[in-house]
Write an enzyme that holds these catalytic residues in place. Structure first.
Site: not given
Ligand SMILES: *[C@@H]1O[C@H](CO)[C@@H](O)[C@H](O)[C@H]1NC(C)=O
Ligand SMILES: CC(=O)N[C@H]1CO[C@H](CO)[C@@H](O)[C@@H]1O
Length: 346
Positions: A172, A281
């Site tokens: 991320e 995710e």
């Protein structure tokens, strides 16, 4: 197999088989619903958190600040048929700031990573190794493609003979231009392949927390189509939560169809660029709206033919009662999410 549960009669199956997936909007999202023309994921499993915990304490103390995933948790999921485990770790613990990204690895922490990777891949499952660092190292954004490429070359050298290891470039990135993040990912891919690790899948992540729902508006969609791999074995990793701000911090999902909706533009982009996606995710609360939303997301992915994997966020020994914890024996996502929203898609 298509249906794990015997809740469906053949007649029900026949009735559903030509219908599009219809997420349940009724009060009880109990049964797995038909998802016709689905292609099963090659990679399906969970994140296994722990080694990235306590990132305020570097290096921190094993057992106090951080921990490694439990072999019994891996066993639990492989027994059910899941085959992929993402192992977040902390970059500064593996590469101590005193010697920097291009210095030697900390042998104890590396040993912990190797132990859990060997356990997972020894079972024939896949271990996704992933610096959980948001493109930040020792308090500063990573900008040197050369250092980052070298770091990945050094790490991949250690795992290059294990074909069941998957290299996930970094977790991320955010607050960085997509083009900068792209360049760092390309350097990582080049470093990994230069190590001789030619058989493993590589997952690249974009800026804006690599969100699927913002993939085409964050700038990622303008640059990641150029990712290049001499071994042609890359997937674009995206993340998606189903609460209002997409952060995975609320148990309330926007609607029973929000999962499929938030993935649509990314799916179209993957198709248009002839690339594969990997949802690294995915998380939501344990309630009927969220269960339908997760079912809808996974069905849309399996019908699209461009998503090769998905991982729930998250298992791991230290989550406590975190609503998205799927750690056995009592993580809150075990009682409903696992049987109703995940296992039907095995
Ligand atoms: C490839 O890079 C060029 C130059 O940065 C850019 O204009 C183009 O949109 C990119 N193509 C894709 C498919 O991402
Ligand atoms: C949404 C979510 O679960 N975020 C998690 C990301 O990882 C860090 C470190 O493991 C957690 O603290 C966050 O809660």
């Amino acid at each position: 197999m298509f249906f794990k549960s015997s809740l469906f009669s053949l007649a029900t199956l026949a009735a559903l088989v030509s219908a599009a997936y219809v997420p349940s909007s009724t009060s009880s999202a109990t049964a797995p619903e038909a998802c016709p023309s689905a292609t099963k994921f090659k990679f399906f499993g969970v994140n296994e958190s722990g080694a990235e915990f306590g990132n305020q304490n570097i290096p921190g103390i094993l057992g106090t600040d951080y921990t490694w995933p439990s072999p019994s948790s891996i066993d639990f999921f492989t027994d059910k048929g899941f085959n992929t485990f993402r192992i977040p770790f902390q970059l500064e613990r593996l590469s101590p700031p005193a010697t920097g990204l291009t210095g030697a690895f900390d042998s104890t922490y590396l040993g912990g990573l190797q132990t859990i990777v060997d356990f997972i891949t020894g079972k024939g499952a896949f271990a996704v190794i992933e610096p959980h660092n948001f493109m930040i190292y020792n308090g500063a954004q990573i900008t040197s493609t050369s250092d980052f490429g070298t770091w990945w070359q050094n790490l991949a050298t250690i795992f290059k003979d294990n074909a069941n290891v998957i290299f996930d470039v970094i977790n991320e990135p955010h607050d960085m231009p997509a083009s900068t993040v792209f360049d760092l990912n390309q350097a990582a891919v080049n470093g990994i392949r230069a190590s001789g690790a030619t058989s493993q899948l590589i997952l690249v992540e974009g800026t804006s927390w690599t969100g699927a729902w913002t993939w085409t508006t964050s700038g990622n969609g303008d640059v990641f189509g150029n990712i290049s791999d001499p071994n042609d074995n890359i997937a674009i990793e995206m993340h998606q939560y189903l609460d209002s701000d997409g952060s995975g911090t609320s148990e309330t999902c926007v609607s029973p169809t929000i999962g499929a909706e938030r993935l649509q533009a990314a799916t179209d982009w993957l198709k248009a660029h002839n690339l594969k996606g990997f949802l690294g995710e995915l998380g939501a609360g344990s309630n009927d709206v969220c269960i339908s939303a997760v079912q809808g997301a996974l069905c849309a992915m399996q019908q699209s033919d461009v998503w090769i994997g998905a991982l729930w966020w998250a298992a791991g020994p230290w989550w406590g009662d975190y609503f998205q914890s799927i750690e056995p024996p009592s993580g809150p996502s075990l009682s409903q999410i696992l049987p109703q929203a995940l296992e039907p898609f095995l």
